[in-house]
Design a protein around this motif. Structure first.
Motif, PDB file in Angstrom:
ATOM      1  N   CYS A 144       0.846  -1.196   0.000  1.00 13.89           N
ATOM      2  CA  CYS A 144       0.000   0.000   0.000  1.00 13.89           C
ATOM      3  C   CYS A 144       0.884   1.251   0.000  1.00 13.89           C
ATOM      4  N   TYR A 162       1.019   3.659   2.015  1.00 10.46           N
ATOM      5  CA  TYR A 162       1.590   4.026   3.312  1.00 10.46           C
ATOM      6  C   TYR A 162       2.842   3.197   3.607  1.00 10.46           C
ATOM      7  N   CYS A 163       2.729   1.877   3.470  1.00  8.06           N
ATOM      8  CA  CYS A 163       3.893   1.013   3.716  1.00  8.06           C
ATOM      9  C   CYS A 163       5.073   1.439   2.851  1.00  8.06           C
ATOM     10  N   THR A 201       5.896   4.256   1.654  1.00 12.12           N
ATOM     11  CA  THR A 201       6.471   5.588   1.827  1.00 12.12           C
ATOM     12  C   THR A 201       6.836   5.858   3.275  1.00 12.12           C
ATOM     13  N   ALA A 203       5.380   5.027   6.123  1.00 11.92           N
ATOM     14  CA  ALA A 203       4.328   5.336   7.092  1.00 11.92           C
ATOM     15  C   ALA A 203       3.495   4.099   7.370  1.00 11.92           C
ATOM     16  N   TYR A 204       4.171   3.006   7.738  1.00 12.67           N
ATOM     17  CA  TYR A 204       3.445   1.739   7.832  1.00 12.67           C
ATOM     18  C   TYR A 204       2.463   1.713   8.998  1.00 12.67           C
ATOM     19  N   PHE A 240       0.058   3.400   9.061  1.00 12.05           N
ATOM     20  CA  PHE A 240      -1.236   3.585   8.399  1.00 12.05           C
ATOM     21  C   PHE A 240      -1.504   2.509   7.348  1.00 12.05           C
ATOM     22  N   CYS A 241      -0.785   1.417   7.400  1.00  9.83           N
ATOM     23  CA  CYS A 241      -0.972   0.337   6.424  1.00  9.83           C
ATOM     24  C   CYS A 241      -2.459   0.056   6.250  1.00  9.83           C
ATOM     25  N   THR A 242      -2.891  -0.002   5.006  1.00  8.50           N
ATOM     26  CA  THR A 242      -4.325  -0.148   4.773  1.00  8.50           C
ATOM     27  C   THR A 242      -4.842  -1.529   5.175  1.00  8.50           C
ATOM     28  N   ARG A 257      -6.657  13.978   5.448  1.00  6.83           N
ATOM     29  CA  ARG A 257      -6.163  12.604   5.339  1.00  6.83           C
ATOM     30  C   ARG A 257      -5.036  12.382   6.355  1.00  6.83           C
ATOM     31  N   PRO A 258      -4.681  11.128   6.629  1.00  6.41           N
ATOM     32  CA  PRO A 258      -3.515  10.884   7.479  1.00  6.41           C
ATOM     33  C   PRO A 258      -2.305  11.660   6.967  1.00  6.41           C
ATOM     34  N   LYS A 296      -4.289  10.466  13.123  1.00  5.59           N
ATOM     35  CA  LYS A 296      -3.944  10.688  11.714  1.00  5.59           C
ATOM     36  C   LYS A 296      -2.578  11.360  11.576  1.00  5.59           C
TER      37      LYS A 296
END
Lengths: 358, 358, 358, 358
Positions: free
Chosen positions: A98, A100-101, A103, A105-106, A108-110, B270-271, B296
């Motif tokens: 995803c 987030y992972c 970049t 920012a894991y 916030f992993c979807t 958004r986060p 967030k």
């Protein structure tokens, strides 16, 4: 088939020991023999049924240190560890696909899979939490090798210290010589103090109302240069100004989630200060004088997960630069996991971090 | 000795015309013949006596365009302007020696001198505000030359547009292709829309409750791609999600100072979003669900002054890229300055920006 | 078993058509019918055997647009595309596990797999390059849906435009109103011009020695405000100063890799300017007056891959804001891929981007 | 009228003592009795006539500590110092009006006045350099109070240490736990080592070819964890990799200005590393493999002045955290200023920092 025992949170407020099969390991996974696990300040949320993302029955436990008992070849390469290595495993499991992972920012992993927080032990291979003898290490884990002479009691706190690294280094980007005010002296606050000292912050002030004297002792030992106890200092503003030679703080880290403390932080921050906000309060509205934010052009950074901050935390732990283990005030056997959790919840004046030893 | 007439705010709520001597100019100062001045949204604060830093009697007026009538040699070199040039003068007067002035944050200048806001007209050379025929341009002013074909009605708004530049470019650092939600469609909101379009933001949403239809018209003309009127859209969250293909906003700019709007902004972000907070409310406590900020990891930037942002605003004005002058809905002569101010205060449904022409 | 035809670079300088089996698709992969592929400026490196990481025999081609013919369920979810969708596929294949992939820098992926650049077509499923009828879309691909009315000739250049986005938006972080000098008017330079215009840069200068008149035409059409042809302007410095009202450039993007141009860029940059360096020269030493870097405190950013920049590029392409397709000067059928490559290499005065249509 | 004696550089290579009147002090200036001044590595440039901006006759000397003998009221307030205070004065004199001064970059002040570097002692009040008994402290100076127990020999190096702060903290923004390679072990290199330790960098490697053994001793004492002597280590790359567990450096600081060292720095830097370039070479062309910059996406930051970095340096000096005074290897009386300078120039194997005591 070999068996192991874990402590299952069957439903809110009901824990029991259960036997599970020890799972097979494929090329990308590993089996961790849990050496020590600590009760996170968030564990009571699942215990009391206040986390809507939790799936019961479940095994709690995401602050852990253990020993690799089995590991697939790919996993061994990815994590650069092998059988017999003592490791800390981070709470988050990354999907690795995803946005987030990918970049950094894991948190916030979807797919949002977190050991000991939101996966049911009904789902194979069951061992998704560290309140037990074994944990299943899935593809996408974050694994850190622990130095031989670093004690379990310090290593188990790598994600706690990772939080301090996140607030101080990643979010506030503290530079040496800057002044830092930490609001609250619990585990988050103490971790922030350690990280602030690593960053060369000076002075480091802790402002808190803490009944537990150990917290004050450790704050000092971990690097705080000034302690302000709100039970004795009514108005901390003039005291802070005095310490800072008439100025206000370059950086504020708010760890309590209480509106009054948040507001105090807004007052103690200098114009253009960075303010890291990490205390939570169950989405209750907090009454804040937001005009402080505008008129001082404050920069507020919310702080959630410690993604990519645990590396630096483990480096500190492995170098033995700070006796992190002193944060652990109590250790219970696995059979008494529920007692441990209840003790942690009901004795904040004595318990700082409570560990469970499987 | 030559005389001029300015409109003096003798005490809160009492304005009168007075005659002043036209001051002499030294090497580092200049004399500005005021061509047009607009009533800032903050002027009512001094008018009503709510700014503790104001010194009465005083001359209001800090959004201005005028013509250089006299200028010292050093000032002419510093500002690169000469007699006869039409210029916009920023509100702030820089001391040029304090740590804030010297690091690009002159909105926090420790000497804090602002035209038309906090200096008494009892202090020579008296002409410290632009509600008058002349303004005294002191050392430390920020002066911008206006292009020949840019109308006064646009140039007078350089600091207003400078605010938009500050929120969008300096604070939020909007990149092209990012989504921006502007809360409120007053002068600040419209300036943010213009700056967002300059930055290549896409889409640009304005969410507001505005009785004045001109605001909606201008929001669209200045670059907003979507308008959400809170009088007709009860719950803007699903609408915003729809516009953003299921996502939330990269950037939020909150211009109203109302707790409900601030809270809405926290929900629409958004986060890891950037959230610029500029609306104020007289230091009233605003009840906010701060957990949004934490969970967030939002980044909130308070926005006060437009230091170093007016350059880019004047460039936009001089290039005639946007009909900024349409924001001026009314023009009054100097003799009716008080009527102008009262009209501005009491007719928000019709007046967007009210100008005074000396 | 179905077959397809791809053009294989058997060894340096030797290309031939070969038949391959069309591979099976699993849950995480897809099959792309290649609609158009362009010859990257880097393709001659593998053709001539100068890339030590290339594995022969191989299929070239990593700038492509195609149609999803088959796709696994997981891949469809991850990429949010389906059978029949027209898509651009980025060159890089992410491992999703290394520190670079997981922090937004997949151009440095430690497994380093790039379509059409470094994988042999001896390795199943063979179709690792886009000089062919089909491409195998592996797990870890980056896939972007193309709008119905965006032509293939524009969509095929998404990674080229992604480069411009990277230099201007990600690396130089250009703000609206800033001055940008682009050195070189080839594909990279033109992409930089487009991105600079999107960012609101003003003015945008292109300084180059380009025999191909189309480059100058497109530079102008894509947003350059001033063109400086080094064949007619001997000393560009005074000309640049004149355009910039006596100042030097805020941002320089060097696209040629020639020492003289790099040096010119150092001269044209203002103190504290950002300077994006992307031109390469086979690791030859370039003689530069590095004192310019020190005495002006320049900030130089090397620019390699377009990781996470193609999103913004595709958004521009899908919005049809710029006739990117004009960069494609020639189209050859797949059977003539080698002729196409040779034409591109030997006719820089006519060929800007040469496409192959399978 | 009182007199004082300063050492005048009459023309290149010719110094002599001269008597000057002690100037009067106005509200914004001060008179400094020079206690100690060190010979900057740049002083030989003016001595040999290689600085085109120097105006002869002149008094050298811009690294100084002294005692306030007289000070105007405004100056006393601005600098927060008073008569009798021991202070360090920075080299730069700020105009306080140009865009550089006002945005924290006073090293680029358009009026460019630097004590001891570019003003003639023919211009009243004459005392523009610190090779003398007194220095005239002009409006726009940067003045730092020295703690009672900090020795002159440390305080005199505040701008030298300020350089280290600039390279490490301001330019490279080193975070704790990051690896830093310093190329060169002269004054700049040692200052970088000190700053790197303050920032919590780990490890800190010094790579140099230095005949002066004191440099190696101090590098170790000031915080370097590893020393690599290029006279004994032919190829430092494998050694650096070994120290960094197979990785390359997060941060490189190049202090020598030699092409071979600059190139070595490019090799030792990891992908995306920050590389601070401060060594100069009289605008000679340096042959560098710039492809390293591109293929590793390096970030190079030129480093010139220590604007706003001396605050942090003085804080370190006042806290007595490091025996900076050990950098001073020789002290000469004012009468032998020329001998001191020549000694410094001709005995690099023994002299690290040479001081003059008026």
């Amino acid at each position: 088939m070999r068996k192991e025992i874990s402590c299952v949170l069957v439903e809110p407020r009901k824990m029991e020991l259960r036997e599970f099969p020890i799972p097979d390991i494929d090329d990308e996974s590993f089996l961790l023999r849990v050496d020590l696990v600590t009760i996170c300040g968030g564990d009571p949320i699942e215990y009391e049924g206040r986390n809507p993302k939790a799936h019961y029955p479940m095994i709690l436990g995401h602050e852990m240190v253990g020993t690799i008992e089995q590991i697939g070849d790919a996993a061994a390469r990815t994590y650069a560890v092998d059988v017999g290595d003592r490791v800390a495993v981070e709470p988050y499991i990354l999907c690795g696909e995803c946005g987030y992972c990918l970049t950094g920012a894991y948190q916030f992993c979807t797919r949002s899979r977190v050991y000991g927080v939101n996966m049911s032990c009904n789902a194979p291979p069951y061992l998704w939490g560290a309140y037990g003898q074994y944990l299943y290490g899935a593809r996408g884990s974050r694994v850190h090798k622990i130095a031989r002479d670093a004690p379990d009691e310090a290593a188990v706190l790598s994600s706690v210290l990772g939080n301090g690294v996140r607030w101080i280094r990643t979010k506030a980007q503290v530079k040496f010589g800057e002044s830092v005010v930490v609001l609250g002296a619990g585990a988050q606050g103490l971790a922030s103090v350690i990280a602030a000292r690593e960053a060369g912050a000076d002075p480091i002030l802790v402002v808190a109302r803490e009944a537990n004297p150990l917290k004050w002792t450790l704050a000092r030992e971990f690097g705080a240069t000034h302690l302000i106890d709100l039970d004795t200092v009514q108005d901390p503003l003039p005291r802070v100004r005095e310490i800072l030679n008439g100025r206000l703080a370059d950086v504020v880290v708010e760890c309590t989630g209480a509106a009054a403390m948040m507001e105090l932080g807004l007052e103690l921050a200098r114009p253009l200060a960075r303010y890291v906000m990490i205390g939570t309060c169950g989405f209750a509205p907090n009454a804040l004088k937001t005009d402080h934010i505008v008129f001082k052009e404050l920069q507020i950074f919310g702080g959630l997960g410690q993604s990519w901050d645990t590396e630096a935390a483990v480096k500190i732990i492995n170098a033995r630069r700070v006796p992190l283990e002193k944060m652990i005030t109590h250790v219970f056997p696995l059979q008494e996991a529920q007692e441990a959790l209840l003790y942690f919840m009901h004795h904040p004046e004595r318990a700082l971090r409570v560990a469970i030893k499987p």
